[in-house]
Write an enzyme that holds these catalytic residues in place. Sequence first.
Site, PDB file in Angstrom:
ATOM      1  N   LYS A 186       0.861  -1.190   0.000  1.00 15.25           N
ATOM      2  CA  LYS A 186       0.000   0.000   0.000  1.00 15.25           C
ATOM      3  C   LYS A 186       0.895   1.237   0.000  1.00 15.25           C
ATOM      4  O   LYS A 186       1.445   1.613   1.026  1.00 15.25           O
ATOM      5  CB  LYS A 186      -0.927   0.063   1.217  1.00 15.25           C
ATOM      6  CG  LYS A 186      -2.025   1.106   0.969  1.00 15.25           C
ATOM      7  CD  LYS A 186      -2.609   1.712   2.209  1.00 15.25           C
ATOM      8  CE  LYS A 186      -1.827   2.860   2.767  1.00 15.25           C
ATOM      9  NZ  LYS A 186      -1.757   4.059   1.899  1.00 15.25           N
ATOM     10  N   GLU A 261       9.693   1.904  10.564  1.00 19.17           N
ATOM     11  CA  GLU A 261      10.766   2.879  10.308  1.00 19.17           C
ATOM     12  C   GLU A 261      10.118   4.247  10.311  1.00 19.17           C
ATOM     13  O   GLU A 261       9.314   4.559   9.431  1.00 19.17           O
ATOM     14  CB  GLU A 261      11.427   2.564   8.973  1.00 19.17           C
ATOM     15  CG  GLU A 261      11.992   1.157   8.979  1.00 19.17           C
ATOM     16  CD  GLU A 261      12.855   0.844   7.777  1.00 19.17           C
ATOM     17  OE1 GLU A 261      12.820   1.589   6.796  1.00 19.17           O
ATOM     18  OE2 GLU A 261      13.561  -0.163   7.841  1.00 19.17           O
ATOM     19  N   CYS A 295      13.404  11.379   6.090  1.00 22.19           N
ATOM     20  CA  CYS A 295      13.473  11.002   7.499  1.00 22.19           C
ATOM     21  C   CYS A 295      14.874  11.213   8.046  1.00 22.19           C
ATOM     22  O   CYS A 295      15.050  11.534   9.215  1.00 22.19           O
ATOM     23  CB  CYS A 295      13.080   9.543   7.655  1.00 22.19           C
ATOM     24  SG  CYS A 295      14.079   8.438   6.644  1.00 22.19           S
ATOM     25  N   GLU A 393       9.596  16.876  14.323  1.00 26.80           N
ATOM     26  CA  GLU A 393       9.954  16.671  12.917  1.00 26.80           C
ATOM     27  C   GLU A 393       9.083  17.589  12.063  1.00 26.80           C
ATOM     28  O   GLU A 393       7.862  17.510  12.126  1.00 26.80           O
ATOM     29  CB  GLU A 393       9.723  15.206  12.523  1.00 26.80           C
ATOM     30  CG  GLU A 393      10.198  14.912  11.129  1.00 26.80           C
ATOM     31  CD  GLU A 393       9.926  13.467  10.700  1.00 26.80           C
ATOM     32  OE1 GLU A 393       8.793  13.003  10.904  1.00 26.80           O
ATOM     33  OE2 GLU A 393      10.844  12.825  10.175  1.00 26.80           O
TER      34      GLU A 393
END
Length: 499
Positions: A186, A261, A295, A393
Amino acid sequence: MEAPNLATAIPDRIGAWTDGHWVAPGSHANDLPVMNPTTGQRIGTLAEADADAVAAAVDAARRRFAAGDWSRAPVDARKAVLVRIRDLMRERAEELAQLETLGTGIPITQARGRHVLRAAMNFEFFAEFISQSADRLYDQNPDYLTLVRHEPVGVAGLIAPWNAPLALATMKVAGAIAFGNSCVLKPSELTPLPFLPLMEILHDAGLPDGVVNLVNGRGPVTGQALVAHPDVDVVAFTGGTATGRLIGAAAGKGLKRVVTELGGKSANIVCADADLDRAVDAAVLAGFSNNGQQCLAGTRLLLQRTIADEFLDRFIARVRALRVGPPAETSTEIGPLISAGQLERVSGYAKVAREEGAEILTGGDPADLGGGYFFQPTVVRARSNEQRVCREEIFGPFVSVLEFEDFDEALSIANDSEFGLVAYVWTGSLAQAMRAADELRTGVVWINTPLFRELRAPFGGFKHSGVGRDGGDWSRGLFTEAKTVSIPRRDFALARLSS
Ligand code: NAD
């Protein structure tokens, strides 16, 4: 090379790829717009897979797994298919790169030079890996030989983010199928485009139908149905930390193995004794490649006080010179953010920075290119590591700068984060480099180098940057069941009951 005609590559409604075919979406499916981040215009329609469509894809994966023609195929046969996938990806690299850029806003030079090459390399890497890796044999016990087999787990549910759609999704797909699993992928609902040619490539390379299936749709609908499906044995997820918590919990409920992750807020430490020319180059790359949406970006730039002013002068000059523009142009270095929502989020952090008294050194506002989701490359000088621009973040072209006095302080600021994905260290001192390797609480430490991914080595995060790793043996651990088989080496007296 002539640019491919992308208009013909995008169907009216993008459905699911199940058992080797695009499945025409039912009229009851939710239609989601696919947007072009460069213009803010709609470029396609996604027919969202509901729980039934997900179940059909999982069923196709399960049937193919049970058939055994892939799951029990000789390693060399699987290797040959993976190598053909790599070759076909290289042949269709321009089309893949164009679609990646169209859907994500990643500059075309980076889509061509980094993303598509890496995606093809993922298949090559696992082809080589399965061909060369061997199972263990224990013969220390004189009575037995004990061998360890690695068997495919079954059906893998693979969930990928939008920031590097091809490279990250194929790392999961290649790992899953190399070890004999079937899977359902997905991708992010924001970035379905490059998977249109990818599914054809898998088919044309001779991968049996049903080994890789694809469902499109939003996380809480399609993604959630996939993770919760009882016939999915293993879940591999890359995405945000908040989503990772949900997925970890859902997978735990079904006792599925799972790797997550997740996000990062990585420190980029520049010491006074570093090669400053290289450190400036790397700080720009670490903060602003991939439009800052990665990331492992070096978003907390930690500068030793004695060189901070000089470094910042040079760094800011380079950031101001970054060419913001349409990502399809080869001169562009910063394209748009992925979505209107992401533009709003990043703009919000510029506001937060101002409110918290951080100094905006450059940027801080959307960039006006007559449409699209562009944001100026931004650098702020934070007052302390406690400020939100140092803790959260942001996921855009946005770097926060802090100063440190000595290496102890640098390590302590770097580790003072809920995240622990990567860290960058620039120093001329071997002793400091070794201390960094010892003391930084991150899954990867890059010393005097930015952004190097060794696929043989583990990749993943400490703390809230994720659970588990991928790469080489670690992907094998995720995608296989280890089975211990013991065989007597000779006849010997067995203990007897009731004799
Ligand atoms: P996201 O968490 O919003 O979405 C990631 C994927 O999960 C998408 O496909 C989404 O549809 C799906 N999803 C969302 N909710 C779900 C749910 N409840 N159940 C199942 N699936 C669900 O992340 P994003 O915004 O697409 O990507 C950006 C994030 O990804 C950033 O935080 C970034 O740091 C992280 N990321 C991490 C790595 C890494 O290797 N550690 C690499 C790239 C990106």
